[in-house]
Enzyme design. Structure first.
Site, PDB file in Angstrom:
ATOM      1  N   GLU A   1       0.856  -1.186   0.000  1.00 14.40           N
ATOM      2  CA  GLU A   1       0.000   0.000   0.000  1.00 14.40           C
ATOM      3  C   GLU A   1       0.893   1.236   0.000  1.00 14.40           C
ATOM      4  O   GLU A   1       1.628   1.478   0.949  1.00 14.40           O
ATOM      5  CB  GLU A   1      -0.920   0.012   1.235  1.00 14.40           C
TER       6      GLU A   1
ATOM      7  N   ARG B   1       0.276  10.237   1.208  1.00 12.65           N
ATOM      8  CA  ARG B   1       0.683  11.241   2.197  1.00 12.65           C
ATOM      9  C   ARG B   1       1.834  12.103   1.724  1.00 12.65           C
ATOM     10  O   ARG B   1       2.141  13.131   2.326  1.00 12.65           O
ATOM     11  CB  ARG B   1       1.125  10.545   3.484  1.00 12.65           C
TER      12      ARG B   1
ATOM     13  N   LYS C   1     -11.097  -1.829   6.209  1.00  9.53           N
ATOM     14  CA  LYS C   1      -9.892  -1.482   6.989  1.00  9.53           C
ATOM     15  C   LYS C   1     -10.353  -0.880   8.318  1.00  9.53           C
ATOM     16  O   LYS C   1     -11.123   0.085   8.311  1.00  9.53           O
ATOM     17  CB  LYS C   1      -9.062  -0.480   6.192  1.00  9.53           C
TER      18      LYS C   1
HETATM   19  C1  3PG Z   1      -2.315   3.636   7.964  1.00 10.72           C
HETATM   20  O1  3PG Z   1      -2.457   4.606   7.224  1.00 10.72           O
HETATM   21  O2  3PG Z   1      -2.830   2.545   7.746  1.00 10.72           O
HETATM   22  C2  3PG Z   1      -1.559   3.823   9.212  1.00 10.72           C
HETATM   23  O3  3PG Z   1      -0.951   5.048   9.261  1.00 10.72           O
HETATM   24  C3  3PG Z   1      -0.621   2.782   9.610  1.00 10.72           C
HETATM   25  O4  3PG Z   1      -0.451   3.031  10.934  1.00 10.72           O
HETATM   26  P1  3PG Z   1       0.942   2.849  11.669  1.00 10.72           P
HETATM   27  O5  3PG Z   1       1.837   3.921  11.111  1.00 10.72           O
HETATM   28  O6  3PG Z   1       0.608   3.070  13.123  1.00 10.72           O
HETATM   29  O7  3PG Z   1       1.425   1.473  11.372  1.00 10.72           O
END
Ligand code: 3PG
Length: 207
Positions: free
Chosen positions: A40, A44, A128
């Site tokens: 994925e 961002r 999700k």
């Molecule tokens: C996401 O977008 O799925 C999360 O930011 C993942 O979360 P994590 O950085 O706490 O693993």
């Protein structure tokens, strides 16, 4: 590939934040060599969509999804870049309708029971759960299972090598996701062998 086929390929989905485009292909190679094909790439960072294009072109064994899709425009841009599936952090009727119309395999983000119902209304029975640990973790997923045993979840947010096994024990968890496989310092330092090791370790987590 449909979503069920994609999910069947992995128990762990790396959530990737690509700061420098040149990291995208070696990072994807390291994860694939470590046994994780389903990736994925988040939106961002500005490099996100170009990273998707680069990985699609150069890492044919990868199955490339786009994360952080929050608007119909981002959905379209993701499809244009070659996304094989999409992920959103949350859900609105506008976004879910656009996704349903697009036919892109998709994991809509949910954190409440009303959002679970809404995503079901649009036909999404794999969702999700985000942010998983912050929004109630394992206990929340157990509670979701009461009224909705047919819904399967990919929790992400706060998941790591220590707590992932607790999530895998739940019958409604089909995979977990997280950024722990691609730590910023290892990516910045080009430590691909270490990332490959993290991928191997993650693959071994699911019994
Ligand atoms: C996401 O977008 O799925 C999360 O930011 C993942 O979360 P994590 O950085 O706490 O693993």
């Amino acid at each position: 590939m449909n979503l069920d086929q994609i999910i069947a390929e992995t128990s762990v989905m790396p959530v990737m934040v690509i700061e420098r485009l040149e990291d995208a292909v070696p990072l994807a190679h390291a994860l694939v060599e470590g046994g994780i094909r389903v990736l994925e790439i988040t939106l961002r960072t500005a490099a996100g969509l170009d990273a998707v294009r680069a990985i699609r072109q150069s890492v044919p064994d990868a199955i490339v999804g786009v994360g952080t899709i929050a608007t119909p425009d981002q959905l379209k841009a993701s499809i244009d870049a070659g996304a094989q599936f999409g992920v959103s952090p949350g859900s609105t009727p506008r976004l879910l309708q656009a996704v349903a119309d697009s036919k892109l395999p998709f994991l809509p983000g949910v954190a409440t029971i009303s959002e679970v119902i809404q995503a079901l209304e649009f036909g999404f029975d794999v969702q999700k759960f985000f942010p998983a640990v912050q929004a109630g973790g394992v206990k929340m997923l157990e509670a979701f299972r009461g009224p909705f045993p047919q819904v399967r979840f990919c929790p992400t947010g706060g998941i790591n090598v220590q707590n992932a096994p607790e999530f895998f024990k739940l019958p409604n968890v089909v995979c977990v996701g997280g950024s722990w496989l691609t730590p910023k310092d290892l990516v910045a330092g080009g430590k691909w062998a270490e990332i490959k090791h993290l991928a191997r370790e993650a693959v071994a987590l699911k019994p």
